[in-house]
Design an enzyme around this catalytic site. Structure first.
Site, short mmCIF file in Angstrom:
data_model
loop_
_atom_site.label_atom_id
_atom_site.label_comp_id
_atom_site.label_asym_id
_atom_site.label_seq_id
_atom_site.Cartn_x
_atom_site.Cartn_y
_atom_site.Cartn_z
N SER A 544 15.03 76.57 22.97
CA SER A 544 15.50 77.23 21.76
C SER A 544 16.40 78.41 22.15
O SER A 544 17.41 78.22 22.81
CB SER A 544 14.31 77.65 20.89
OG SER A 544 14.72 78.00 19.60
N ASP A 630 15.97 68.63 13.67
CA ASP A 630 15.65 70.03 13.96
C ASP A 630 16.45 70.95 13.03
O ASP A 630 17.67 70.99 13.10
CB ASP A 630 16.00 70.32 15.42
CG ASP A 630 15.54 71.70 15.88
OD1 ASP A 630 15.18 72.53 15.03
OD2 ASP A 630 15.55 71.94 17.10
N HIS A 665 12.38 70.40 15.87
CA HIS A 665 12.38 71.48 16.84
C HIS A 665 11.18 71.42 17.79
O HIS A 665 11.28 71.76 18.96
CB HIS A 665 12.37 72.81 16.10
CG HIS A 665 12.77 73.98 16.95
ND1 HIS A 665 14.05 74.12 17.47
CD2 HIS A 665 12.08 75.07 17.39
CE1 HIS A 665 14.12 75.24 18.16
NE2 HIS A 665 12.94 75.83 18.13
#
Length: 692
Positions: A544, A630, A665
């Site tokens: 991320s 995501d 995600h």
């Protein structure tokens, strides 16, 4: 040798002019124009984009997936062997019952269960395995009603973080007909169990409203309790530990505002204190007094103040635990007679308990060089027992109950490692790397005892460095698969996190973002200097915002890394911050800067954005993992990055993009599927360091 060629993405003209500068972006076409629809239904992804992602997946499978299948299965079996599959959490009492979650051997998902408070037969309230079906299943949690006859539970069916909330009737074991669609994951019950509150997502996937759902009515009739007008602020809903007030929080990463609703009687929410830029606060309540954790009035590392519920504004805030520079207060809980705070001082966490009747304090800390400590919230307010967790890189997790009246500490759970674990075989160290500006960057190490410091060992260096999130020095069953093969596992506690206080965070965001990257590089150089590893023997991993870190350090110092593992990487920073329709962009401007309105922010982000700084030079082997649905780091960021790298870099090192076409995600759903994804990154690290 594979006969599949690496995919070459088409280049299509696209330019964008801002602040007098024109940038060409030939891979912009990978951003689906209908991305909102794709989040809800991956089947509507445009065919040309799907073909490219599938071609990358085929290249990954041919060049890495199939050749490492046996190795990945071995790592998977090792990690799974360290997990007690038939396990349960420590039951948490609430009124006549004690609630827990439990996993059965072979199951991917938990059971939500309860027993009578004082013991007795278990009742399964919700079996997530039965509810999951064959596809993706993201469990959003379950909240039992105060009357103990219902459970509101949430599930995401495609990884997009659009949740459906259902209400399980515990008498019948079936869900009621009513359901809440496209919500956040949580539901908060009013005390009379006649209604609950939830967060609604807007068309851009932003949590912007709180609605009240009255049982027996349709979602279309749910009253709007609060609506946030500023797209830069996200909304959440919760409850004070006293169960006296529901809380509505509106916040970005540096500013917050809290509204309260009477949990007994309902009614309109009232504001504790209007938002002030760069002021954060959160609220607990006891006997008509608010206990407020805040950085107001230049309390950089936070303080705790009190105010009456009847006059909660800042003019009535009185210090209870004054600000102390270098002591970062992370969390506060309030129960009947005690205030409990989790704080970090000198880089280590501790728990401090204050008796609100006489002001006396006791401190809970541990002697290890590096460890993780956490508060575990319960349901009850009128109690003198608190629960906390402890672990270190060498010590499996432990859960303790502390009786504040008697001082007795009881070990309620010890993490079991079925395949065996001897802490005496491992060494944990906390070292410091010197950053270019002289700052001392903490680095936590785990390795087998007897390591010879001659630079021959491979290392995996992990980093994040954003949003004030600190990486705990806790126990991991996964990393042992590297450490037992001779790796040094290292966590770089870099700026952007709050490992050394709020100042550490401020000096790693916005105008100071590049400190995050140079800190990580300094950590690698320290490992080399002290003989823990050597140049070209260090794997770098981050996900991320930590994936942005991976892209940046690959651009800045490619020769340092044996390989780079970028998990759902935020690498197209400038384009994302220029796109105010994306879910996270407006709330992210305080973190990174707003390149739409500020030329300085534009040029600063452009100077480090990994995608924009890919250059014609040699790069280390790179593995990028993405999720099609995501909503946080959109799939096209890693896709564009890999496409540009493949067209630009001058080496023949491995470059793989693996997109999970059924997840978002968090990656694959199910605890064993997540282990398989972990095995991918570890196999890549082993291949890059020639240990496999």
């Amino acid at each position: 040798m594979t006969d599949i060629a690496p995919p070459v993405a088409a280049q299509r003209p696209h330019s964008d002019t801002r602040h007098g500068t024109t940038r060409n972006d030939p891979y912009n076409w990978l951003r689906a124009g209908n991305w909102r629809e794709v989040m809800a239904d991956p089947g509507v992804l445009p065919e040309d984009i799907r073909k490219y992602l599938e071609a990358e997946n085929a290249w990954y499978e041919s060049g890495f997936g199939k050749p490492t299948e046996a190795l990945r299965e071995k790592i998977y079996a090792e990690i799974r062997g360290r997990i007690k599959e038939d396990d349960s959490s420590v039951p948490t009492p609430d009124g006549p019952f004690a609630y827990a979650s439990r996993t059965r051997e072979g199951d991917q998902y938990p059971l939500i269960v309860r027993t009578p408070r004082d013991g007795g037969s278990e009742t399964v309230l919700l079996d997530c395995n039965a509810e999951a079906g064959e596809g993706y299943f993201g469990f959003g949690g379950a909240e039992h009603s105060p009357c103990h006859t219902m459970v509101a539970w949430a599930a995401d069916r495609n990884g997009s973080e659009y949740y459906t909330i259902l209400i399980r009737d515990l008498d019948t074991g079936k869900d009621r007909d009513e359901r809440i669609e496209k919500s956040g994951s949580g539901a908060v019950w009013a005390n009379d169990s006649s209604r609950f509150y939830y967060v609604e997502l807007d068309e851009n996937h932003r949590p912007f409203r709180v609605r009240e759902h009255v049982l027996g009515t349709s979602q279309a009739d749910d009253a709007i309790v609060y609506e946030e007008k500023d797209a830069g602020f996200f909304v959440g809903v919760g409850m004070t530990q006293s169960r006296r007030y529901l809380t509505i929080s509106a916040h970005d990463h540096q500013t917050s505002e809290v509204w309260l609703i009477d949990a007994e009687n309902g009614g309109a929410p009232f504001c504790v204190e209007k938002r002030h830029e760069n002021t954060e606060y959160s609220v607990e309540e006891r006997s008509g007094t608010l206990y407020i954790l805040t950085n107001d009035d230049e309390a950089e590392d936070f303080k705790i103040v009190t105010a009456p519920v009847s006059a909660p504004g800042v003019d009535n805030w009185a210090d209870l635990v004054p600000h102390e520079a270098g002591r970062l207060i992370l969390d506060v809980e309030v129960i009947a007679n005690h205030l409990i705070r989790l704080e970090r001082k000198d880089g280590l966490p501790r728990i401090v308990v204050r008796d609100l009747r006489d002001g006396r304090e006791q401190t809970i800390s541990f002697p290890e060089e590096a460890y993780s400590l956490g508060l575990i919230s319960g349901y009850e307010f009128d109690t003198a027992t608190i629960r906390f967790s402890y672990s270190s890189p060498t010590t499996p997790a432990q859960v303790f109950d502390l009786d504040l009246a008697s001082g007795e500490r009881v070990l309620r759970k010890q993490q079991e490692v079925p395949s065996g674990h001897d802490p005496a075989l491992y060494e944990t160290r906390r070292l410091f790397a010197k950053a270019p500006d002289g700052e001392e960057v903490p680095v936590t190490l785990l390795y087998r005892k007897g390591l010879v410091l001659d630079g021959s060992a491979p290392a995996l260096l992990y980093g994040y460095g954003a949003y004030g999130h600190s990486i705990p020095a806790g126990f991991s069953v996964s990393v042992l698969s590297l450490v037992d093969r001779g790796f040094v596992y290292a966590i770089a506690h870099i700026r952007g996190g709050m490992d050394k206080g709020y100042r550490w965070y401020k000096n790693g965001r916005a105008a100071h973002k590049t400190n995050t990257f140079s800190d990580f590089i300094a950590a690698a150089e320290m490992l080399i200097e002290k003989g823990y590893s050597s140049e070209g023997r260090i794997g770098a991993e981050g996900g991320s915002a930590g994936g942005m870190l991976m892209g940046a350090v690959a651009n800045m110092r490619p020769e340092l890394w044996a390989g780079v593992m970028a998990i759902v990487p935020f690498v197209d920073v400038l384009n994302t911050m220029l796109d105010d329709t994306l879910p996270l962009t407006p709330p992210e401007w305080p973190e990174w800067g707003n390149p739409i309105t500020s030329e300085d922010d534009y040029r600063r982000i452009a100077a480090y954005s990994p995608y924009d700084n890919v250059d014609a030079k040699a790069y280390p082997p790179i593995l990028a993992l993405a999720g099609l649905t995501d909503p946080r780091v959109t799939y096209w960021e890693p896709a564009k990055w890999v496409a540009k790298l493949r067209a630009t870099k001058t080496d023949e090192n491995a470059l793989y993009l693996r997109t999970n076409m059924d997840a978002g995600h968090g990656g694959a759903s199910g605890r064993f599927e997540r282990i398989k994804e972990r095995a991918i990154t570890y196999a890549f690290a082993l291949k890059c360091t020639q240990l496999a």
